[in-house]
Design a protein around this motif. Structure first.
Motif, mmCIF file in Angstrom:
data_model
loop_
_atom_site.group_PDB
_atom_site.id
_atom_site.type_symbol
_atom_site.label_atom_id
_atom_site.label_comp_id
_atom_site.label_asym_id
_atom_site.label_seq_id
_atom_site.Cartn_x
_atom_site.Cartn_y
_atom_site.Cartn_z
ATOM 1 N N TYR A 161 -73.533 -63.693 0.170
ATOM 2 C CA TYR A 161 -73.052 -64.609 -0.744
ATOM 3 C C TYR A 161 -72.341 -65.661 0.095
ATOM 4 C CZ TYR A 161 -73.692 -63.093 -5.204
ATOM 5 O OH TYR A 161 -74.540 -62.068 -6.403
ATOM 6 N N GLU A 162 -72.459 -67.112 0.759
ATOM 7 C CA GLU A 162 -71.908 -68.210 0.986
ATOM 8 C C GLU A 162 -71.542 -69.178 0.195
ATOM 9 O OE1 GLU A 162 -73.252 -72.084 4.658
ATOM 10 O OE2 GLU A 162 -74.791 -70.720 3.468
ATOM 11 N N GLU A 163 -70.233 -69.320 0.722
ATOM 12 C CA GLU A 163 -69.340 -69.731 0.195
ATOM 13 C C GLU A 163 -68.807 -71.379 0.905
ATOM 14 O OE1 GLU A 163 -66.020 -67.220 -0.913
ATOM 15 O OE2 GLU A 163 -67.308 -66.637 -2.868
ATOM 16 N N ASN B 166 -66.444 -72.466 -3.509
ATOM 17 C CA ASN B 166 -67.298 -72.193 -4.645
ATOM 18 C C ASN B 166 -68.991 -71.698 -3.583
ATOM 19 O OD1 ASN B 166 -66.076 -73.898 -5.880
ATOM 20 N ND2 ASN B 166 -65.691 -75.536 -5.230
ATOM 21 N N THR B 167 -69.662 -71.300 -4.177
ATOM 22 C CA THR B 167 -70.489 -70.497 -3.819
ATOM 23 C C THR B 167 -71.494 -71.748 -3.369
ATOM 24 O OG1 THR B 167 -70.873 -68.198 -4.798
ATOM 25 C CG2 THR B 167 -72.868 -68.958 -4.261
ATOM 26 N N SER C 246 -76.878 -68.038 -1.910
ATOM 27 C CA SER C 246 -76.707 -66.487 -1.915
ATOM 28 C C SER C 246 -78.162 -66.065 -1.193
ATOM 29 C CB SER C 246 -76.836 -65.448 -3.286
ATOM 30 O OG SER C 246 -78.111 -66.538 -4.010
#
Length: 312
Positions: A195-197, A202-203, A206
């Motif tokens: 997951y990149e936030e 906040n995501t 993905s």
């Protein structure tokens, strides 16, 4: 960041009700071959034929120069071999070889030249995987060199070269292992998501990915001795399957057991003190070792399966 997960795989029990050592794949011990224990001569430098008596240990490597280029090398490209010269009666030489979990008798002739000795011996020709040895050692030297040639050529049975040194087998309960066991052939595919936030947590995106989790050990194996320390259930129940597997087999390795399992052979063959000598060592186990083996076996099936790279 991707999580690296190390999978510990259940290994089949090694003992029957008579405590025989079992092979992981076929659940049988190596075929027991009766042989004469050599009257070992203590001289490592050879000048007399009596100096040849004893265990000669070294690599059993594929002879690339003699191999057909069409041959497909298997994973057992190199093995450790014990070439045991048990008796010398005139020009007749009798002994046995221990390699790859197999023990084979041999016999043949010893030629005593002015400057060297030459050995020509044959294994029983009833097996296609057997062959003949031609070895040579110069007088006042300590290295026995030569070749093993199979009776039948195939892509799995290749001509081998040998370079052997005389060694004396001594059981030492304090012999140590210095590196982790890793089985590249036993793994499971682990599916996970990256997951990149953003800066607020906040995501943003993905991405699903797969990792391979392997059967391995942790550094715990370097700090425990199953031959001298009586283990308890509180200790063993927190070990990984890989740790239990290697600690249990370390006992057999110290007694000179010749492993049939390829990955165990590969692991212990790289340890200097290890000598494959016997097909069954159950009668040599100490009381502490027997108790630890029983305990390790009871907990092996239910040991923790998943560990991260730090073994937590």
């Amino acid at each position: 960041m991707k999580k690296i997960v190390l999978l510990a795989l259940i290994i089949a029990s090694f003992f029957s009700c008579q405590r025989n050592i079992k092979n992981e794949k076929d659940n049988v011990i190596a075929e027991h071959i009766d042989f004469d224990i050599p009257k070992i001569n203590a001289n490592k430098v050879v000048n007399d034929k009596a100096d040849l008596l004893g265990y000669w240990v070294g690599e059993f490597d594929v002879n690339e120069k003699a191999a057909d280029t069409s041959y497909k090398y298997d994973d057992d490209y190199s093995k450790k071999i014990t070439f045991s010269i048990d008796k010398i009666e005139g020009t007749k030489i009798i002994g046995h070889s221990v390699v790859g979990g197999n023990i084979e008798k041999f016999e043949g002739k010893l030629i005593n030249y002015t400057d060297d000795f030459e050995i020509h011996v044959k294994e029983p020709n009833s097996k296609t995987s057997n062959g003949k040895f031609v070895l040579n050692i110069a007088k006042n030297d300590s290295i026995l060199k030569g070749d093993w040639v199979p009776y039948t050529k195939s892509n799995k049975v290749l001509q081998r070269k040998l370079s052997l040194k005389k060694k004396f087998f001594v059981y030492n309960p304090k012999n140590k292992i210095m590196f982790n066991y890793f089985d590249s052939e036993k793994f499971n595919v682990i599916k996970d998501t990256f997951y990149e936030e953003d800066s607020l947590g906040n995501t943003i995106s993905s991405e699903a990915y797969e990792d391979q989790a392997y059967f391995t050990t942790t550094d715990t194996i370097f700090h425990l001795n199953p031959s001298t320390e009586l283990f308890n259930k509180e200790l063993v129940e927190n070990l990984s399957k890989g740790d239990i597997f290697i600690l249990r087999n370390l006992i057999f390795a110290r007694h000179g057991f010749s492993f049939r399992d390829k990955m165990l052979r590969r692991y212990f063959d790289n340890i200097e003190w290890y000598m494959p000598v016997f097909s069954d060592v159950t009668k040599e186990l100490t009381d502490i070792e027997k108790k630890n083996i029983d305990l390790l076996l009871r907990y092996e099936e239910n040991a923790k399966e998943y560990y991260d790279v730090f073994g937590r």
